[in-house]
Design an enzyme around this catalytic site. Structure first.
Site, mmCIF file in Angstrom:
data_model
loop_
_atom_site.group_PDB
_atom_site.id
_atom_site.type_symbol
_atom_site.label_atom_id
_atom_site.label_comp_id
_atom_site.label_asym_id
_atom_site.label_seq_id
_atom_site.Cartn_x
_atom_site.Cartn_y
_atom_site.Cartn_z
ATOM 1 N N VAL A 11 0.870 -1.165 0.000
ATOM 2 C CA VAL A 11 0.000 0.000 0.000
ATOM 3 C C VAL A 11 0.908 1.217 0.000
ATOM 4 O O VAL A 11 2.088 1.124 0.320
ATOM 5 C CB VAL A 11 -0.975 0.027 1.211
ATOM 6 C CG1 VAL A 11 -2.023 -1.058 1.086
ATOM 7 C CG2 VAL A 11 -0.228 -0.083 2.521
ATOM 8 N N SER A 12 0.358 2.373 -0.353
ATOM 9 C CA SER A 12 1.199 3.560 -0.536
ATOM 10 C C SER A 12 1.550 4.294 0.751
ATOM 11 O O SER A 12 2.575 4.952 0.822
ATOM 12 C CB SER A 12 0.513 4.534 -1.501
ATOM 13 O OG SER A 12 0.364 3.920 -2.758
#
Length: 185
Positions: A11-12
């Protein structure tokens, strides 16, 4: 002995949750990180690439989790295939098997989805730039909070004009000389 199932989850940001990725997939070794997929400079991705061996099977929830660049996605998948590693993207229902010619439609879909992942990254960057420009236009201060008030900066300039040295001012205000030089500049 069956080939190890290796998972890659990304995930970012640290605020995002990885729980939905590869849920229900039997994974022997998991690599998980919370960083942008803008390039290949990701520690867990590099660890995964160093870890996998011929016969392993890499599982990724969706193509954009592996990367946001068409070139990077092709490079990663081709490197894994060249090393004899199978790659599965579960959301897209695509599996690439080493030594097996990919279905032309699957190759087309991979290329299109890689382009969409890169396009999405470009849109995110564009929105971010627009948001920053709008905030600046409204006079909003961006970045690190100011360490000195406007009044303190005026005092520093006044004291400097009266002969105080940057070293004396830095000690008096409890800051670095570099900040004093920046203020009096």
């Amino acid at each position: 002995m069956m080939a190890p199932n290796v998972g890659y989850i990304r995930v970012s940001t640290s605020e995002q949750n990885t729980d939905r990725q590869l849920d229900g997939i039997n994974i022997d070794k998991m690599f998980e990180e919370k960083v942008s997929g803008k390039d290949m400079k990701r520690p867990q991705l590099q660890d995964l690439l160093n870890y996998v061996r011929e016969g392993d099977h890499v599982h990724v929830h969706e193509l954009s989790r592996l990367g946001r660049s068409v070139i990077d996605l092709h490079k990663i998948v081709n490197e894994l295939l060249d090393r004899g590693v199978t790659v599965t993207f579960h959301k897209e229902n695509m599996t690439f098997v080493p030594g097996k010619q990919a279905d032309p439609i699957q190759e087309l879909m991979f290329g299109m989805l890689a382009n969409f992942a890169q396009f999405e990254r470009s849109l995110i960057k564009q929105r971010q730039r627009e948001g920053i420009e709008a905030a600046k236009a409204r006079g909003k201060h961006l970045g690190r909070p100011r360490s000195m008030t406007k009044e303190q900066e005026a005092e520093i300039k006044q004291k400097k004009s009266e002969g105080a040295t940057p070293t004396q001012l830095a000690k008096e205000y409890g800051c670095s000389r570099a900040l004093i030089y920046k203020i009096i500049k």
